[in-house]
Design an enzyme around this catalytic site. Sequence first.
Site, short mmCIF file in Angstrom:
data_model
loop_
_atom_site.label_atom_id
_atom_site.label_comp_id
_atom_site.label_asym_id
_atom_site.label_seq_id
_atom_site.Cartn_x
_atom_site.Cartn_y
_atom_site.Cartn_z
N TYR A 85 1.00 -0.69 -0.03
CA TYR A 85 -0.33 -0.34 0.28
C TYR A 85 0.53 1.64 0.30
O TYR A 85 1.00 2.06 -0.63
CB TYR A 85 -0.68 0.03 1.44
CG TYR A 85 -1.81 0.78 1.31
CD1 TYR A 85 -3.21 0.97 0.24
CD2 TYR A 85 -1.73 2.03 1.54
CE1 TYR A 85 -4.10 1.79 0.55
CE2 TYR A 85 -2.97 3.12 1.56
CZ TYR A 85 -3.58 3.54 0.54
OH TYR A 85 -4.68 3.79 0.56
N PHE A 137 -7.52 21.86 -24.21
CA PHE A 137 -8.14 20.49 -24.10
C PHE A 137 -9.64 20.83 -23.19
O PHE A 137 -9.43 20.84 -21.98
CB PHE A 137 -7.02 19.89 -24.21
CG PHE A 137 -7.51 18.39 -24.14
CD1 PHE A 137 -7.51 18.31 -25.11
CD2 PHE A 137 -7.57 17.30 -23.17
CE1 PHE A 137 -7.64 16.56 -25.83
CE2 PHE A 137 -7.40 16.31 -23.44
CZ PHE A 137 -7.68 15.21 -25.08
N THR A 138 -9.91 19.34 -23.99
CA THR A 138 -11.35 19.11 -23.20
C THR A 138 -11.35 18.78 -21.96
O THR A 138 -11.85 19.57 -21.10
CB THR A 138 -11.92 18.00 -23.73
OG1 THR A 138 -10.76 17.38 -24.00
CG2 THR A 138 -12.42 18.16 -25.20
N ASP A 228 1.52 20.75 -19.79
CA ASP A 228 1.08 19.54 -20.36
C ASP A 228 2.45 18.79 -20.98
O ASP A 228 2.27 18.97 -22.55
CB ASP A 228 0.05 19.34 -21.04
CG ASP A 228 -1.08 18.19 -21.28
OD1 ASP A 228 -0.56 17.00 -21.43
OD2 ASP A 228 -2.06 18.29 -21.76
N LYS A 271 -0.34 8.41 -23.34
CA LYS A 271 0.31 8.29 -24.77
C LYS A 271 1.92 7.90 -25.06
O LYS A 271 2.19 6.87 -24.39
CB LYS A 271 -0.09 10.03 -25.10
CG LYS A 271 -1.67 10.03 -25.62
CD LYS A 271 -2.32 9.48 -24.43
CE LYS A 271 -3.67 10.87 -24.31
NZ LYS A 271 -4.52 10.99 -22.94
N ARG A 395 -13.43 15.84 -33.35
CA ARG A 395 -12.60 16.90 -33.12
C ARG A 395 -13.53 18.51 -33.49
O ARG A 395 -12.47 19.11 -34.04
CB ARG A 395 -11.37 17.07 -32.71
CG ARG A 395 -10.53 15.76 -32.11
CD ARG A 395 -10.58 16.00 -30.86
NE ARG A 395 -11.71 15.22 -29.71
CZ ARG A 395 -11.68 15.31 -29.03
NH1 ARG A 395 -10.32 15.12 -27.65
NH2 ARG A 395 -12.38 15.29 -27.48
N PHE A 462 -19.66 14.95 -26.12
CA PHE A 462 -19.27 14.06 -26.87
C PHE A 462 -18.76 12.72 -26.80
O PHE A 462 -18.91 12.64 -27.78
CB PHE A 462 -17.82 14.84 -27.71
CG PHE A 462 -16.54 15.23 -26.61
CD1 PHE A 462 -16.33 16.74 -25.45
CD2 PHE A 462 -15.17 14.37 -26.55
CE1 PHE A 462 -15.68 16.66 -24.95
CE2 PHE A 462 -14.41 13.85 -25.52
CZ PHE A 462 -14.26 15.65 -24.88
C1 P61 Z 1 -7.03 11.48 -25.85
F1 P61 Z 1 -11.92 13.02 -26.80
N1 P61 Z 1 -6.32 12.62 -24.58
O1 P61 Z 1 -6.45 12.46 -27.02
P1 P61 Z 1 -6.50 11.07 -19.75
N2 P61 Z 1 -3.96 16.63 -21.86
C2 P61 Z 1 -3.66 15.79 -22.90
C3 P61 Z 1 -4.41 15.00 -23.86
O2 P61 Z 1 -4.93 14.21 -25.00
C4 P61 Z 1 -5.36 14.68 -22.47
C5 P61 Z 1 -5.72 14.52 -21.58
C6 P61 Z 1 -4.50 15.18 -21.14
C7 P61 Z 1 -7.16 11.79 -25.11
C8 P61 Z 1 -8.14 11.23 -24.13
C9 P61 Z 1 -9.27 12.29 -24.19
O3 P61 Z 1 -12.19 14.68 -25.16
C10 P61 Z 1 -11.34 13.82 -25.10
O4 P61 Z 1 -5.39 10.61 -19.45
C11 P61 Z 1 -3.23 16.62 -24.39
O5 P61 Z 1 -7.54 10.83 -20.74
O6 P61 Z 1 -7.00 11.49 -18.59
C12 P61 Z 1 -6.33 13.25 -23.40
O7 P61 Z 1 -5.39 12.41 -19.61
C13 P61 Z 1 -6.48 14.09 -20.34
C14 P61 Z 1 -10.00 11.95 -25.24
C15 P61 Z 1 -9.48 12.67 -23.56
C16 P61 Z 1 -10.40 12.69 -25.80
C17 P61 Z 1 -9.97 14.00 -24.21
O8 P61 Z 1 -7.18 10.35 -26.74
#
Ligand code: P61
Length: 470
Positions: A85, A137-138, A228, A271, A395, A462
């Site tokens: 833990y 970013f979303t 980020d 990523k 997007r 979305f």
């Molecule tokens: C993606 F449709 N991205 O691109 P988490 N920062 C950045 C990202 O690209 C990101 C996160 C933070 C995704 C997954 C995803 O609207 C969406 O590990 C530059 O996914 O929590 C994630 O990181 C967030 C798809 C996220 C989406 C939000 O496909």
Amino acid sequence: MTHLKPETMGQQFGRRSWAEPWKIKMVEPLRMISREERERALVEAGYNTFLLRSDDVYIDLLTDSGTSAMSDRQWAGMMLGDEAYAGSRNFYHLEGAVQRHYGFRHVLPTHQGRGAEHLISQVAIKPGQFVPGNMYFTTTRLHQELAGGQFVDVIIDEAHDPQDLHPFKGDVDLAKLGALIERVGAGQIAYVSLAGTVNMAGGQPVSMANLRALRELCISHGIRLFLDATRLVENAFFIQEQEAGFAERSIAEIVLEFCSYADGAWMSAKKDNLVNIGGWLAVNDDELFEELRNLIVVYEGLHTYGGLAGRDMEALAIGIEESMQDDHVRSRIGQVRYLGELLTDWGIPIVQPVGGHAIFLDARRFYAHLVQDEFPAQTLAAELYLDSGIRSMERGIASAGRDAKTGDHNRPKLELTRLTIPRRVYTQAHMDVVAESVKAVHDERESTRGLRMTYEPKYLRFFQARFERL
Ligand code: P61
């Protein structure tokens, strides 16, 4: 019949071919269902590719997030999970890897990127403050808003134009940022939120020169800068290739210099870092870290696991090392570019220059007869799936959500459909199949009708929204 002389891609480009720096040891069979079955699946999913079952998908280009193939070394690391833990040995491996490669002093694991975004937003934003950034970013913007902040886009104008060939469309417009500081005062700015690369702009990079100037501006006003770092390795590739003075520097060196201009970073390790789940948050300041380390136990878990299993942290520590290797990054972006080259050559409108993680189809030009409120990018994602079982992601207007104050749709200039390439997963032949499907859908574009939204969730609509054909 004319006899065509076969040529490799390398020969066609007048260079020696390169290949991925790995070979395949385990495979996962793909399945393609019939067009009738895809019609049914799409209607059931409300024309939203997020709502399809992956069993109904042939080539999955929804995202590069958590979809990469891990290496044999990472899988071996999974067997070395120390599931204590507290104080797991894998945490210390992860901490060391982040410190070594990203250069920040304090490291917290999180369950994924948005866990880290949540923590930094809650701790570093006071209600009413502004958070300037290089395009929204979303999840990032939502967490900033939930913390009481107001996001302000300060990216250069070129980023909003899919045809502009600026090599660093992720750059911050320092005049826009300066004007914001002038208008609201430096004290009202929580921090600058800088992403490299910029996902919503098409995976576009930030130049080191821009970052250095941005850092100076921030220091002169006492404003913090957080990164980020989700696709920073890919950003470093563009700096190495395109920016004067970096051709002889390694990806790892460039990443380290980039991070040296920031006060901290959050990371979706799903990523660049080559794992299926995970994230981290890293900062330099001791006091800020104290607060974050305290808050993480409320939302993620103890500060030495942050929502991850020990085995996940081990795979992540190894993934960080692997992600920094120059030949890995070159082949990763090389594959994305290959798909981009085919589509560009066939006159299909895509965001130029091609960015790091995906090809973004320009749905405005693709479906010039649809207005934005008919969801051209969502329509294109649906049509691609119907044609070939390929899954992509909207997007555009659906992703942009509504204005927090007026409640009206945000109407972004960019109305894009993203073909996102997972790392180390698909082959060049898969890219050929994808390109041919895009072409087939493009050939039929004039007879395609748009969509209407029939269900709209409150947050990040979305993901779960439903549509029907007009
Ligand atoms: C993606 F449709 N991205 O691109 P988490 N920062 C950045 C990202 O690209 C990101 C996160 C933070 C995704 C997954 C995803 O609207 C969406 O590990 C530059 O996914 O929590 C994630 O990181 C967030 C798809 C996220 C989406 C939000 O496909």
